[in-house]
Design a protein around this motif. Structure first.
Motif, PDB file in Angstrom:
ATOM      1  N   HIS A  57       0.805  -1.215   0.000  1.00 19.53           N
ATOM      2  CA  HIS A  57       0.000   0.000   0.000  1.00 19.53           C
ATOM      3  C   HIS A  57       0.847   1.279   0.000  1.00 19.53           C
ATOM      4  O   HIS A  57       0.309   2.364  -0.097  1.00 19.53           O
ATOM      5  N   LEU A  58       2.153   1.164   0.079  1.00 23.47           N
ATOM      6  CA  LEU A  58       3.028   2.340   0.036  1.00 23.47           C
ATOM      7  C   LEU A  58       3.324   2.808  -1.385  1.00 23.47           C
ATOM      8  O   LEU A  58       3.989   3.823  -1.581  1.00 23.47           O
ATOM      9  N   TRP A  59       2.816   2.094  -2.395  1.00 19.48           N
ATOM     10  CA  TRP A  59       3.123   2.414  -3.789  1.00 19.48           C
ATOM     11  C   TRP A  59       2.729   3.835  -4.163  1.00 19.48           C
ATOM     12  O   TRP A  59       3.324   4.446  -5.055  1.00 19.48           O
ATOM     13  N   PHE A  60       1.743   4.411  -3.482  1.00 23.67           N
ATOM     14  CA  PHE A  60       1.235   5.712  -3.889  1.00 23.67           C
ATOM     15  C   PHE A  60       2.266   6.816  -3.719  1.00 23.67           C
ATOM     16  O   PHE A  60       2.288   7.763  -4.504  1.00 23.67           O
ATOM     17  N   LEU A  61       3.121   6.739  -2.717  1.00 23.55           N
ATOM     18  CA  LEU A  61       4.076   7.820  -2.467  1.00 23.55           C
ATOM     19  C   LEU A  61       5.111   7.971  -3.585  1.00 23.55           C
ATOM     20  O   LEU A  61       5.299   9.079  -4.092  1.00 23.55           O
ATOM     21  N   PRO A  62       5.802   6.896  -4.038  1.00 21.27           N
ATOM     22  CA  PRO A  62       6.699   7.105  -5.177  1.00 21.27           C
ATOM     23  C   PRO A  62       5.932   7.448  -6.459  1.00 21.27           C
ATOM     24  O   PRO A  62       6.429   8.201  -7.303  1.00 21.27           O
ATOM     25  N   PHE A  63       4.717   6.916  -6.604  1.00 23.33           N
ATOM     26  CA  PHE A  63       3.893   7.263  -7.754  1.00 23.33           C
ATOM     27  C   PHE A  63       3.557   8.755  -7.736  1.00 23.33           C
ATOM     28  O   PHE A  63       3.640   9.438  -8.763  1.00 23.33           O
ATOM     29  N   ALA A  64       3.181   9.268  -6.564  1.00 28.28           N
ATOM     30  CA  ALA A  64       2.863  10.690  -6.440  1.00 28.28           C
ATOM     31  C   ALA A  64       4.085  11.544  -6.752  1.00 28.28           C
ATOM     32  O   ALA A  64       3.971  12.596  -7.398  1.00 28.28           O
ATOM     33  N   PHE A  65       5.266  11.107  -6.319  1.00 32.25           N
ATOM     34  CA  PHE A  65       6.490  11.845  -6.630  1.00 32.25           C
ATOM     35  C   PHE A  65       6.724  11.883  -8.137  1.00 32.25           C
ATOM     36  O   PHE A  65       7.025  12.941  -8.702  1.00 32.25           O
ATOM     37  N   ALA A  66       6.558  10.748  -8.802  1.00 38.16           N
ATOM     38  CA  ALA A  66       6.730  10.700 -10.261  1.00 38.16           C
ATOM     39  C   ALA A  66       5.705  11.599 -10.953  1.00 38.16           C
ATOM     40  O   ALA A  66       6.034  12.291 -11.927  1.00 38.16           O
ATOM     41  N   MET A  67       4.482  11.619 -10.456  1.00 35.92           N
ATOM     42  CA  MET A  67       3.449  12.477 -11.056  1.00 35.92           C
ATOM     43  C   MET A  67       3.783  13.946 -10.856  1.00 35.92           C
ATOM     44  O   MET A  67       3.572  14.765 -11.754  1.00 35.92           O
ATOM     45  N   CYS A  68       4.315  14.291  -9.695  1.00 37.08           N
ATOM     46  CA  CYS A  68       4.716  15.678  -9.460  1.00 37.08           C
ATOM     47  C   CYS A  68       5.812  16.100 -10.440  1.00 37.08           C
ATOM     48  O   CYS A  68       5.790  17.212 -10.965  1.00 37.08           O
ATOM     49  N   LEU A  69       6.766  15.212 -10.684  1.00 39.14           N
ATOM     50  CA  LEU A  69       7.813  15.532 -11.651  1.00 39.14           C
ATOM     51  C   LEU A  69       7.237  15.651 -13.057  1.00 39.14           C
ATOM     52  O   LEU A  69       7.655  16.507 -13.840  1.00 39.14           O
ATOM     53  N   ALA A  70       6.254  14.805 -13.368  1.00 38.32           N
ATOM     54  CA  ALA A  70       5.622  14.876 -14.688  1.00 38.32           C
ATOM     55  C   ALA A  70       4.798  16.154 -14.845  1.00 38.32           C
ATOM     56  O   ALA A  70       4.597  16.624 -15.969  1.00 38.32           O
ATOM     57  N   LEU A  71       4.340  16.735 -13.739  1.00 34.78           N
ATOM     58  CA  LEU A  71       3.563  17.970 -13.795  1.00 34.78           C
ATOM     59  C   LEU A  71       4.429  19.204 -14.039  1.00 34.78           C
ATOM     60  O   LEU A  71       3.917  20.256 -14.393  1.00 34.78           O
ATOM     61  N   TRP A  72       5.729  19.085 -13.838  1.00 28.26           N
ATOM     62  CA  TRP A  72       6.618  20.239 -13.971  1.00 28.26           C
ATOM     63  C   TRP A  72       6.485  20.919 -15.343  1.00 28.26           C
ATOM     64  O   TRP A  72       6.290  22.140 -15.397  1.00 28.26           O
ATOM     65  N   PRO A  73       6.553  20.196 -16.462  1.00 25.10           N
ATOM     66  CA  PRO A  73       6.405  20.892 -17.760  1.00 25.10           C
ATOM     67  C   PRO A  73       5.032  21.563 -17.914  1.00 25.10           C
ATOM     68  O   PRO A  73       4.945  22.665 -18.452  1.00 25.10           O
TER      69      PRO A  73
END
Length: 154
Positions: free
Chosen positions: A119-135
């Motif tokens: 159930h901890l998968w969401f935290l690294p996923f959220a980090f990756a999504m935040c990086l994808a939101l940068w552009p």
């Protein structure tokens, strides 16, 4: 220029309801499938809070590149708790191995991405999504508000 996020207690209540819903889903309680919608709420909150931070980070003058400062702030907020929780669950799993559980069933290769508990998968996923939101966040700062608001909502 200071960046003070106004505190909105409704977001806290929404997060609480989303957590309860996700726990309800994982317990397989009757009607628990509706609780999985808490994940979508967390994603909306993630995007809603990340875009203004991107705009603010870009506006500040600093020696470090804005993208690097944004990634570091997101890592501190999302990856540090992930590492701490993974270490805690890892210790608990080592306790299970000490009591006779097989090492290969307690520790798998996918844990490098999800952490020691699924159930901890969401935290690294959220980090990756935040990086994808940068552009997207960078691009939205170049638009006027009449165009940026509908695009960010989309």
């Amino acid at each position: 220029m200071s960046y003070e996020k106004p505190h909105n207690a409704m977001l806290d209540y929404g997060r609480l309801l989303a957590v309860i819903g996700i726990i309800w889903f994982h317990t397989k309680a009757p009607g628990g499938s509706i609780g999985y919608s808490g994940l979508a709420f967390f994603l909306l909150i993630l995007i809603m809070l990340a875009l203004p931070q991107i705009q603010h980070t870009r506006a500040l003058r600093h020696r470090a590149p804005a993208g690097l400062r944004y990634a570091a702030a997101r890592a501190q907020r999302l990856l540090v708790p992930w590492v701490i929780a993974s270490a805690l669950y890892g210790v608990l799993k080592l306790g299970e191995v000490a009591q006779g559980a097989a090492l290969d069933t307690e520790f798998t290769t996918v844990m490098w991405i999800t952490g020691t508990a699924s159930h901890l998968w969401f935290l690294p996923f959220a980090f990756a999504m935040c990086l994808a939101l940068w552009p997207l966040g960078r691009w939205l700062t170049t638009l006027d508000d009449t165009h940026a608001l509908p695009l960010s909502l989309g």
